[in-house]
Design an enzyme around this catalytic site. Structure first.
Site, PDB file in Angstrom:
ATOM      1  CB  SER A   1      30.267  24.390  51.443  1.00 58.06           C
ATOM      2  OG  SER A   1      30.708  24.745  52.734  1.00 58.06           O
TER       3      SER A   1
ATOM      4  CG  ASP B   1      29.624  23.475  45.737  1.00 60.07           C
ATOM      5  OD1 ASP B   1      29.059  23.288  44.653  1.00 60.07           O
ATOM      6  OD2 ASP B   1      30.249  22.566  46.342  1.00 60.07           O
TER       7      ASP B   1
ATOM      8  CG  HIS C   1      28.842  15.559  46.337  1.00 62.87           C
ATOM      9  ND1 HIS C   1      27.493  15.814  46.299  1.00 62.87           N
ATOM     10  CD2 HIS C   1      29.401  16.390  45.429  1.00 62.87           C
ATOM     11  CE1 HIS C   1      27.257  16.776  45.412  1.00 62.87           C
ATOM     12  NE2 HIS C   1      28.396  17.133  44.867  1.00 62.87           N
ATOM     13  N   GLY C   2      32.141  12.891  47.986  1.00 61.14           N
ATOM     14  CA  GLY C   2      32.797  12.089  49.025  1.00 61.14           C
ATOM     15  C   GLY C   2      33.687  11.018  48.410  1.00 61.14           C
TER      16      GLY C   2
ATOM     17  N   GLY D   1      31.492  15.720  42.269  1.00 60.75           N
ATOM     18  CA  GLY D   1      32.061  14.490  42.819  1.00 60.75           C
ATOM     19  C   GLY D   1      33.398  14.136  42.209  1.00 60.75           C
ATOM     20  N   GLY D   2      34.267  15.127  42.028  1.00 60.89           N
ATOM     21  CA  GLY D   2      35.536  14.901  41.331  1.00 60.89           C
ATOM     22  C   GLY D   2      36.538  14.037  42.089  1.00 60.89           C
TER      23      GLY D   2
ATOM     24  CB  THR E   1      36.232  14.625  49.258  1.00 59.14           C
ATOM     25  OG1 THR E   1      34.809  14.792  49.276  1.00 59.14           O
ATOM     26  CG2 THR E   1      36.621  13.599  50.301  1.00 59.14           C
TER      27      THR E   1
HETATM   28  P1  13P Z   1      34.012  15.799  45.939  1.00 59.37           P
HETATM   29  O1  13P Z   1      33.855  16.165  47.370  1.00 59.37           O
HETATM   30  O2  13P Z   1      33.674  14.372  45.680  1.00 59.37           O
HETATM   31  O3  13P Z   1      35.332  16.197  45.391  1.00 59.37           O
HETATM   32  O4  13P Z   1      32.894  16.622  45.122  1.00 59.37           O
HETATM   33  C1  13P Z   1      32.993  18.014  45.062  1.00 59.37           C
HETATM   34  C2  13P Z   1      31.752  18.633  44.551  1.00 59.37           C
HETATM   35  O5  13P Z   1      31.135  18.161  43.626  1.00 59.37           O
HETATM   36  C3  13P Z   1      31.334  19.893  45.179  1.00 59.37           C
HETATM   37  O6  13P Z   1      30.086  20.318  44.757  1.00 59.37           O
END
Ligand code: 13P
Length: 284
Positions: A50, A82, A180-181, A209-210, A233
């Site tokens: 990040s 990212d 995300h999160g 947002g995996g 996350t």
């Molecule tokens: P998560 O934090 O939900 O895993 O998403 C990660 C993401 O998409 C980073 O850009």
């Protein structure tokens, strides 16, 4: 191996309908956990940082440990920036040795997003650095970017096609309903948007947002064209839970290396599970 960009690994993943795991790393220990998991599974992998993490450590420090660990690995490793809104930080990372960057101008009006994303492609391509760009607004918190539910909007497929034709990103992140999160409820994924965008642009899609998505959602998204799958996350939780969990059960020990090892094991276990689930094992 030397660090490489995302182009070849994502092209192969898209053709083979598997996902390359893109993991947000925080420090040396988490970077080592990602690389060791990828090596043991013989999988290509993307290390993501990040903007906040780059600023915290400094780009030169961060790239030095990544190069040292990736240099000893026998699998392809990319270093990707990212969600970045800041052109000067993108420039700094290009100069420091990142092999891939994401420009996130998705909060801007379409024309401005287009112009800024094109500018980043123009800066990156001569260095053979790949570029990811975003359209629509992905809900949740990533780094210091907060997108509230009422401000989120999905990508418009017609705009997405125009955007990709003009920007020519190496990887595209359309908002399709992931967040995300931690998910508060069942995410509603706009598979029809993903399918149309992937088929019409032919650009490898990034699934943001995996953390918290079900195996079924991952499977469907990868089958429809998501070649890069982002996990952040989950690693943050493993980073803290691994550390605190060990200390809570050995609270008279005060042996930092044992605590770091527990933290490493917790992160690596989740990452290895992701790589297998996305189909990346054996694809290095
Ligand atoms: P998560 O934090 O939900 O895993 O998403 C990660 C993401 O998409 C980073 O850009």
């Amino acid at each position: 191996m030397a660090l490489e960009n995302m182009r070849a690994m994502l092209a192969k993943a898209l053709a083979g309908r598997y996902g390359v795991g893109a993991f947000n790393v925080l420090d040396y220990n988490s970077t080592k956990a990602v690389i060791q998991a990828a090596e043991e599974l013989d999988a290509p992998v993307i290390l993501q940082t990040s903007a906040k993490t780059v600023t915290f450590w400094g780009s030169r420090t961060l790239v030095s440990w990544v190069r040292e660990l990736a240099g000893r690995a026998r699998v392809p490793v990319a270093l990707h920036l990212d969600h970045c809104k800041d052109l000067s930080l993108i420039q700094e990372c290009l100069e420091a040795g990142w092999t891939s960057v994401m420009i996130d101008a998705s909060a801007r009006p379409f024309e401005e997003n287009l112009a800024l994303s094109r500018q980043v492609v123009a800066l990156a391509r001569p260095r053979d650095v790949t570029v990811e760009a975003e359209l629509g607004a992905i809900v949740g918190v990533e780094d210091d970017l907060h997108v509230k539910e009422q401000d989120s909007h999905l990508a418009d497929p017609r705009q997405a096609v125009e955007f990709c034709a003009q920007v020519r990103p190496d990887c595209f992140a359309p908002a399709i309903g992931t967040a995300h999160g931690i998910y508060k409820g069942e995410p509603k994924i706009a598979y029809h948007i993903l399918e149309e965008v992937a088929n019409r642009t032919r650009v490898p899609i990034a699934l943001h947002g995996g953390t918290g998505l079900s195996d079924e959602v991952f499977g469907r998204c990868i089958a429809l064209g998501c070649a890069k799958v982002n996990i952040s996350t989950q690693i943050k939780y493993a980073f803290i839970d691994g550390f605190v969990g060990y200390h809570n059960t050995h609270n008279t020990q005060y042996d930092p290396l044992k605590v770091l090892q527990a933290q490493f094991d917790e992160m690596k276990k989740g990452i290895a599970g992701n790589i297998k689930l996305f189909g990346g094992a054996g694809k290095a």
